[in-house]
Design a protein around this motif. Sequence first.
Motif, PDB file in Angstrom:
ATOM      1  N   PRO A 169       0.828  -1.214   0.000  1.00 47.74           N
ATOM      2  CA  PRO A 169       0.000   0.000   0.000  1.00 47.74           C
ATOM      3  C   PRO A 169       0.860   1.261   0.000  1.00 47.74           C
ATOM      4  O   PRO A 169       1.624   1.494   0.941  1.00 47.74           O
ATOM      5  N   ASP A 170       0.756   2.068  -1.043  1.00 51.11           N
ATOM      6  CA  ASP A 170       1.622   3.234  -1.207  1.00 51.11           C
ATOM      7  C   ASP A 170       1.537   4.228  -0.061  1.00 51.11           C
ATOM      8  O   ASP A 170       2.530   4.861   0.302  1.00 51.11           O
ATOM      9  N   SER A 171       0.355   4.397   0.518  1.00 54.29           N
ATOM     10  CA  SER A 171       0.181   5.421   1.538  1.00 54.29           C
ATOM     11  C   SER A 171       0.602   4.963   2.934  1.00 54.29           C
ATOM     12  O   SER A 171       0.697   5.780   3.856  1.00 54.29           O
ATOM     13  N   ALA A 172       0.856   3.665   3.101  1.00 57.27           N
ATOM     14  CA  ALA A 172       1.203   3.133   4.417  1.00 57.27           C
ATOM     15  C   ALA A 172       2.670   3.381   4.739  1.00 57.27           C
ATOM     16  O   ALA A 172       3.515   3.480   3.839  1.00 57.27           O
ATOM     17  N   ARG A 173       2.967   3.473   6.018  1.00 59.10           N
ATOM     18  CA  ARG A 173       4.354   3.612   6.455  1.00 59.10           C
ATOM     19  C   ARG A 173       5.007   2.232   6.519  1.00 59.10           C
ATOM     20  O   ARG A 173       4.353   1.222   6.789  1.00 59.10           O
ATOM     21  N   VAL A 174       6.304   2.221   6.272  1.00 61.63           N
ATOM     22  CA  VAL A 174       7.042   0.968   6.172  1.00 61.63           C
ATOM     23  C   VAL A 174       6.879   0.110   7.421  1.00 61.63           C
ATOM     24  O   VAL A 174       6.611  -1.091   7.340  1.00 61.63           O
ATOM     25  N   ARG A 175       7.003   0.708   8.594  1.00 59.71           N
ATOM     26  CA  ARG A 175       6.905  -0.056   9.830  1.00 59.71           C
ATOM     27  C   ARG A 175       5.545  -0.743   9.944  1.00 59.71           C
ATOM     28  O   ARG A 175       5.446  -1.898  10.376  1.00 59.71           O
ATOM     29  N   ASP A 176       4.489  -0.060   9.534  1.00 60.33           N
ATOM     30  CA  ASP A 176       3.144  -0.628   9.638  1.00 60.33           C
ATOM     31  C   ASP A 176       2.937  -1.761   8.642  1.00 60.33           C
ATOM     32  O   ASP A 176       2.251  -2.737   8.929  1.00 60.33           O
ATOM     33  N   VAL A 177       3.540  -1.624   7.459  1.00 62.54           N
ATOM     34  CA  VAL A 177       3.443  -2.694   6.462  1.00 62.54           C
ATOM     35  C   VAL A 177       4.113  -3.962   6.980  1.00 62.54           C
ATOM     36  O   VAL A 177       3.579  -5.069   6.857  1.00 62.54           O
ATOM     37  N   VAL A 178       5.292  -3.808   7.567  1.00 64.41           N
ATOM     38  CA  VAL A 178       6.007  -4.961   8.110  1.00 64.41           C
ATOM     39  C   VAL A 178       5.211  -5.583   9.254  1.00 64.41           C
ATOM     40  O   VAL A 178       5.104  -6.804   9.368  1.00 64.41           O
ATOM     41  N   ALA A 179       4.610  -4.754  10.098  1.00 59.91           N
ATOM     42  CA  ALA A 179       3.835  -5.254  11.232  1.00 59.91           C
ATOM     43  C   ALA A 179       2.658  -6.110  10.780  1.00 59.91           C
ATOM     44  O   ALA A 179       2.266  -7.045  11.479  1.00 59.91           O
ATOM     45  N   LEU A 180       2.085  -5.813   9.608  1.00 63.02           N
ATOM     46  CA  LEU A 180       0.972  -6.616   9.097  1.00 63.02           C
ATOM     47  C   LEU A 180       1.369  -8.081   8.947  1.00 63.02           C
ATOM     48  O   LEU A 180       0.564  -8.987   9.163  1.00 63.02           O
ATOM     49  N   GLN A 192      16.115   2.146   8.653  1.00 59.92           N
ATOM     50  CA  GLN A 192      16.396   3.575   8.490  1.00 59.92           C
ATOM     51  C   GLN A 192      15.272   4.335   7.815  1.00 59.92           C
ATOM     52  O   GLN A 192      15.193   5.556   7.914  1.00 59.92           O
ATOM     53  N   PHE A 193      14.387   3.650   7.106  1.00 56.62           N
ATOM     54  CA  PHE A 193      13.225   4.341   6.541  1.00 56.62           C
ATOM     55  C   PHE A 193      11.908   3.726   7.015  1.00 56.62           C
ATOM     56  O   PHE A 193      10.899   3.725   6.316  1.00 56.62           O
ATOM     57  N   ALA A 194      11.901   3.254   8.264  1.00 56.73           N
ATOM     58  CA  ALA A 194      10.696   2.651   8.833  1.00 56.73           C
ATOM     59  C   ALA A 194       9.536   3.629   8.901  1.00 56.73           C
ATOM     60  O   ALA A 194       8.373   3.232   8.828  1.00 56.73           O
ATOM     61  N   GLY A 195       9.830   4.924   9.023  1.00 59.28           N
ATOM     62  CA  GLY A 195       8.772   5.916   9.125  1.00 59.28           C
ATOM     63  C   GLY A 195       8.334   6.506   7.802  1.00 59.28           C
ATOM     64  O   GLY A 195       7.384   7.301   7.759  1.00 59.28           O
ATOM     65  N   ARG A 196       8.989   6.120   6.725  1.00 60.07           N
ATOM     66  CA  ARG A 196       8.629   6.664   5.410  1.00 60.07           C
ATOM     67  C   ARG A 196       7.441   5.915   4.825  1.00 60.07           C
ATOM     68  O   ARG A 196       7.159   4.777   5.183  1.00 60.07           O
ATOM     69  N   ARG A 197       6.772   6.560   3.898  1.00 61.30           N
ATOM     70  CA  ARG A 197       5.660   5.910   3.202  1.00 61.30           C
ATOM     71  C   ARG A 197       6.209   5.068   2.047  1.00 61.30           C
ATOM     72  O   ARG A 197       7.249   5.375   1.466  1.00 61.30           O
ATOM     73  N   VAL A 198       5.487   4.016   1.733  1.00 67.41           N
ATOM     74  CA  VAL A 198       5.920   3.099   0.681  1.00 67.41           C
ATOM     75  C   VAL A 198       6.091   3.829  -0.647  1.00 67.41           C
ATOM     76  O   VAL A 198       6.997   3.517  -1.432  1.00 67.41           O
ATOM     77  N   SER A 199       5.254   4.823  -0.907  1.00 68.83           N
ATOM     78  CA  SER A 199       5.333   5.576  -2.168  1.00 68.83           C
ATOM     79  C   SER A 199       6.655   6.304  -2.337  1.00 68.83           C
ATOM     80  O   SER A 199       7.013   6.694  -3.454  1.00 68.83           O
ATOM     81  N   GLU A 200       7.405   6.490  -1.256  1.00 67.97           N
ATOM     82  CA  GLU A 200       8.671   7.216  -1.304  1.00 67.97           C
ATOM     83  C   GLU A 200       9.863   6.301  -1.562  1.00 67.97           C
ATOM     84  O   GLU A 200      10.992   6.776  -1.644  1.00 67.97           O
ATOM     85  N   LEU A 201       9.611   5.011  -1.713  1.00 71.13           N
ATOM     86  CA  LEU A 201      10.700   4.042  -1.821  1.00 71.13           C
ATOM     87  C   LEU A 201      11.014   3.703  -3.273  1.00 71.13           C
ATOM     88  O   LEU A 201      10.146   3.769  -4.144  1.00 71.13           O
ATOM     89  N   SER A 202      12.250   3.295  -3.508  1.00 75.48           N
ATOM     90  CA  SER A 202      12.641   2.775  -4.818  1.00 75.48           C
ATOM     91  C   SER A 202      12.152   1.338  -4.952  1.00 75.48           C
ATOM     92  O   SER A 202      11.687   0.723  -3.977  1.00 75.48           O
ATOM     93  N   GLY A 203      12.275   0.783  -6.166  1.00 75.39           N
ATOM     94  CA  GLY A 203      11.839  -0.589  -6.388  1.00 75.39           C
ATOM     95  C   GLY A 203      12.577  -1.584  -5.511  1.00 75.39           C
ATOM     96  O   GLY A 203      11.970  -2.498  -4.943  1.00 75.39           O
ATOM     97  N   GLY A 204      13.890  -1.405  -5.378  1.00 74.02           N
ATOM     98  CA  GLY A 204      14.670  -2.312  -4.543  1.00 74.02           C
ATOM     99  C   GLY A 204      14.310  -2.195  -3.079  1.00 74.02           C
ATOM    100  O   GLY A 204      14.253  -3.197  -2.358  1.00 74.02           O
ATOM    101  N   GLU A 205      14.062  -0.970  -2.619  1.00 74.00           N
ATOM    102  CA  GLU A 205      13.667  -0.761  -1.229  1.00 74.00           C
ATOM    103  C   GLU A 205      12.306  -1.381  -0.939  1.00 74.00           C
ATOM    104  O   GLU A 205      12.095  -1.987   0.114  1.00 74.00           O
ATOM    105  N   ARG A 206      11.383  -1.243  -1.887  1.00 71.94           N
ATOM    106  CA  ARG A 206      10.046  -1.846  -1.715  1.00 71.94           C
ATOM    107  C   ARG A 206      10.151  -3.368  -1.599  1.00 71.94           C
ATOM    108  O   ARG A 206       9.455  -3.987  -0.793  1.00 71.94           O
ATOM    109  N   GLN A 207      11.022  -3.955  -2.403  1.00 72.78           N
ATOM    110  CA  GLN A 207      11.155  -5.414  -2.351  1.00 72.78           C
ATOM    111  C   GLN A 207      11.745  -5.858  -1.017  1.00 72.78           C
ATOM    112  O   GLN A 207      11.353  -6.893  -0.465  1.00 72.78           O
ATOM    113  N   ARG A 208      12.657  -5.074  -0.456  1.00 77.12           N
ATOM    114  CA  ARG A 208      13.212  -5.401   0.858  1.00 77.12           C
ATOM    115  C   ARG A 208      12.163  -5.253   1.956  1.00 77.12           C
ATOM    116  O   ARG A 208      12.149  -6.009   2.922  1.00 77.12           O
ATOM    117  N   VAL A 209      11.264  -4.282   1.812  1.00 72.94           N
ATOM    118  CA  VAL A 209      10.161  -4.139   2.761  1.00 72.94           C
ATOM    119  C   VAL A 209       9.237  -5.356   2.667  1.00 72.94           C
ATOM    120  O   VAL A 209       8.788  -5.897   3.674  1.00 72.94           O
TER     121      VAL A 209
END
Length: 263
Positions: free
Chosen positions: A93-104, A140-157
């Motif tokens: 989800p683009d609008s979600a924060r990284v930490r919350d996505v991982v918590a799911l 380091q980007f746990a508080g950022r929104r998914v929409s702010e990440l690169s493709g590689g960063e999204r895959q690591r999330v």
Amino acid sequence: MSDMPAALEAANLHVRAGDHPAVRGVSAAFAAGQFTAVIGPNGAGKSTLLRALLGLTAIHAGEVRVDGRPLTTLTRAERARDLAFLAQGEPLPDSARVRDVVALGRGAGAWRWGLIPTRPWTQEDEDAVKTALERTDTRQFAGRRVSELSGGERQRVGLARALVAGPRYLLLDEPTNHLDLAYALELVRHLRCEVAGGLGVVAVLHDLNLAARADRIVLLHRGQVLAAGAPDTVLTPAHLHAAYGVRTRVVHDADRLLVIPED
């Protein structure tokens, strides 16, 4: 049971895609603490096999076993705990924060309607999220929104979300697709670290030179296992020509294999 090696197994597996036999009599064991690459041309049955191992598609004949137990005898919660899946281009989800996505991912199998947790959040859950973020270099980007990440960063999330529940086996469907070389190699390095910790990794890969970095390779062709074993026994010119219909040269460079097309 305790004397049996830990493995995710396909035993004489047959899976149909409509009227088409997509997987035909596949038997293979994917061991815990081992990185297995599943390769083969388009239509070979790679993704279908992965979905059958996860219990996401109906099996026509044969059986899937998890550490000796038939997959069909595991509860939904047990499947979610033992098996994790990272899809190609994992949708986040683009609008979600990284930490919350991982918590799911921590609530896999324990969410009502996929939205409401059936148990309270604990310190153990919080610690698991922090650990997953650290293990995938995403803290380091746990508080950022998914929409702010690169493709590689999204895959690591996506990888962190898959790992946070502490699965025994992680299955990935073309996880390096659409990633540039640097991100693809980075993802493989993360997977190798998880394997060293005892996780069983099964990854469908198209890049044969990335597959050569696995401990073991299963080569599928027309829904059947054409070859399986260590990379140097599977990535041979004869096997690759039989599966892909192209001539290749396989070069040993120190402890690495390089597959070079000649056609």
